[in-house]
Scaffold this active site. Structure first.
Site, PDB file in Angstrom:
ATOM      1  N   ASP A 161       0.808  -1.224   0.000  1.00  0.00           N
ATOM      2  CA  ASP A 161       0.000   0.000   0.000  1.00  0.00           C
ATOM      3  C   ASP A 161       0.840   1.271   0.000  1.00  0.00           C
ATOM      4  O   ASP A 161       0.451   2.291   0.564  1.00  0.00           O
ATOM      5  CB  ASP A 161      -0.965   0.002   1.202  1.00  0.00           C
ATOM      6  CG  ASP A 161      -1.854  -1.225   1.188  1.00  0.00           C
ATOM      7  OD1 ASP A 161      -2.186  -1.695   0.085  1.00  0.00           O
ATOM      8  OD2 ASP A 161      -2.225  -1.710   2.266  1.00  0.00           O
ATOM      9  N   HIS A 178      -4.657  -1.862  -5.831  1.00  0.00           N
ATOM     10  CA  HIS A 178      -3.909  -0.707  -6.332  1.00  0.00           C
ATOM     11  C   HIS A 178      -4.879   0.377  -6.784  1.00  0.00           C
ATOM     12  O   HIS A 178      -5.675   0.167  -7.688  1.00  0.00           O
ATOM     13  CB  HIS A 178      -2.989  -1.127  -7.489  1.00  0.00           C
ATOM     14  CG  HIS A 178      -1.988  -2.178  -7.109  1.00  0.00           C
ATOM     15  ND1 HIS A 178      -1.220  -2.857  -8.002  1.00  0.00           N
ATOM     16  CD2 HIS A 178      -1.615  -2.648  -5.885  1.00  0.00           C
ATOM     17  CE1 HIS A 178      -0.432  -3.699  -7.361  1.00  0.00           C
ATOM     18  NE2 HIS A 178      -0.665  -3.599  -6.072  1.00  0.00           N
TER      19      HIS A 178
END
Ligand code: GDP
Ligand code: IMO
Ligand code: MG
Length: 496
Positions: A26, A54
């Site tokens: 992340d 994503h």
């Protein structure tokens, strides 16, 4: 020169670029890939599966979270799902439908490898069992069957994507060995009353009982007509692309801390999240890859369990803080009031580490893009990054979320690790089972007053922010090429 031109000149010599995460996931890989994608023709995934999340934005600013299909989708670039990717066909088809809605029905060419390991409801069951059996030491997986998929593939008993086109009887035969191998686990699960739903609740027809090979074969074969246009030998497609001088961007999933071999094992994902995975997961020779761009999150985060030496607060509490205070994340005025008050306390030097963590969790909306779980936040960690740089060998770094430090008077930075009183050498790390014995060595670096959110010109950054970046770069001995100042594609500073 505009950011775009500078970036073009910088990236042009590197036809095949690998982008990977340097922390525990992340980092904002999606945003960085989205930005540099403009200078590439194809995006390629080489590892992980639907555990990835994503975040990118479409040209008309709609948010799209890609899990299985590479990020290039949002910009209508060719997408290749390399052989190293683990595939759940139902999730793949759902993601396609979702993307069609967001992108108005227009999709680029998408290739799915015929030999990628194929998810079955049994993988979901085995994952549930493993997490149960680990008890308190559970990994805290995303529940997408990643460990079982990769592990059983290595045991040479995995069904593969292209096998759904085989004759029914033959496919059932392939599934039988896997089913037989897992029987003792299923028996134990049944005895312990663990079989509530099968297939992560996604395949209602199979819920409540363990499907047999015939049922699993029929379920997976039912996707065959829909996936047919996408399935191929992607290693050949990529090879042809390279021959035709297509520019390719290799999209890493997860991050070095989650790499199955060089991460914090066993608290890792099961694939190759490091840059070296790009070759293994695509079948392209090592020399095909020009350069690596490693994405680093200014304040690293972690979801699930496992070592995190620069973590601000205790994991469980940090994760629960999000759940219990959801209004701070969803109600704009409650959020603003909380942040203002908390920043005052931080700058008065009166905030505890728990309070610092809460501030950055709320400010960064630290909730997982795949599971929605709260993310725990850590301080900038130079020893970890030096390790990550050692393994990934990046030419440049992209430092995302630098805007998060706006207004913080003094920023604590971990500059070394001490183990048993001894300072570890740069790039050296203890094994994961000793990481809780590490004492981070802190320095306080001066921050800056101004809000840098959305700035996109190096010259407009406050002097103290530039000094901060130069200082960090000196420690890391790697060029920080990109600096994220917000989630949008234009919220970026390009440094040359
Ligand atoms: P990935 O898995 O590495 O692609 O990252 P995620 O998409 O899961 O999470 C990153 C989050 O940070 C997303 O919500 C992005 O929109 C956001 N983001 C990325 N870069 C920046 C940045 O520079 N500043 C801010 N404020 N947010 C960012
Ligand atoms: P992206 O690509 C953050 C974590 C899980 C868990 C461990 C193992 O969005 O950065 P798994 O389901 O893979 O077996 O879980 O890895 N994890 C991630 N954390 N970002 C990710 O992906 C992750 N993919 C897996 O939380 O701790
Ligand atoms: Mg993510």
């Amino acid at each position: 020169m505009s950011n775009n031109k500078v970036l073009k000149n910088t990236l042009w010599p590197y036809r095949n670029l690998v982008v990977v995460g340097g922390n525990w996931g992340d980092e904002g890989k999606g945003k960085i890939i989205d930005l540099v994608m403009e200078h590439y023709d194809v995006t390629v995934r080489f590892s992980g599966g639907a555990n990835a999340g994503h975040t990118v934005f479409t040209p008309d600013h709609q948010k799209l979270v890609s899990h299985l299909i590479p990020c290039g989708l949002a910009q209508h670039k060719e997408c290749v799902m390399g052989r190293g990717e683990l595939v759940d066909l139902r999730l793949f088809l759902e993601e396609l439908e979702q993307a069609k809605k967001v992108l108005g029905g227009r999709l680029p060419k998408i290739y799915l490898d015929q030999m990628s390991p194929l998810w079955t409801p049994w993988h979901g069951l085995l994952e549930a069992w493993l997490e149960f059996a680990r008890g308190k030491g559970k990994v805290g997986t995303t529940g997408k069957g990643i460990g079982p998929l990769e592990g059983l593939y290595k045991l040479r008993i995995a069904p593969l994507v292209g096998q759904v086109f085989l004759e029914r009887k033959k496919f059932i035969g392939i599934l039988e060995l896997l089913y037989k191998t897992l029987q003792p686990v299923f028996k134990e699960m049944r005895a312990k009353g663990l079989i509530v739903s099968v297939g992560n609740g996604r395949d209602r027809s199979l819920q409540g009982n363990i499907p047999n090979p015939t049922q699993v074969a029929d379920l997976l074969r039912s996707y065959a007509p829909k996936i047919k246009p996408f399935v191929t030998d992607t290693s050949f497609v990529l090879h042809q692309g390279i021959k035709n001088k297509q520019r390719m961007l290799f999209e890493g999933a997860q991050a070095l801390g989650l790499d199955s071999r060089f991460g914090t094992y066993p608290y890792v994902s099961s694939g190759n999240s490091a840059a070296f995975g790009a070759s293994e997961g695509t079948g392209l020779p090592m020399q095909s890859f020009g350069a690596t761009l490693m994405v680093v999150k200014t304040l690293p985060t972690r979801v699930g369990s496992g070592p995190f030496p620069s973590e601000m607060w205790r994991r469980q509490e940090a994760m629960e803080f999000v759940k219990k205070n959801i209004e701070l994340f969803t109600d704009k005025s409650a959020k603003a009031e909380f942040l203002n008050r908390r920043l005052e306390k931080i700058n008065a030097g009166k905030a505890s580490n728990a309070e610092l963590s809460q501030y950055f969790q709320v400010l960064g909306d630290e909730r997982g893009a795949t599971t929605g779980r709260g993310r725990s936040v850590g301080f900038i960690d130079i020893p970890w990054l030096l390790y990550s740089i050692r393994i990934n060998g990046p030419k440049w770094l992209a430092l995302t979320r630098f805007d998060m430090l706006s207004g913080v008077k003094t920023v604590p930075v971990v500059v070394g690790y001490r183990l048993n009183g001894k300072l570890l050498a740069p790039g050296q790390l203890p094994p994961p089972w000793d990481m809780d014995k590490v004492n981070p060595v802190f320095e306080n670096w001066p921050g800056w007053k101004e809000n840098i959110y959305g700035l996109n010109d190096e010259k407009t950054l406050p002097k103290a922010a530039n000094n901060f970046l130069n200082h960090l770069e000196n420690h890391l001995k790697t060029q920080i090429l990109l600096v994220g100042t917000g989630p949008g594609r234009k919220d970026i500073v390009v440094r040359v």
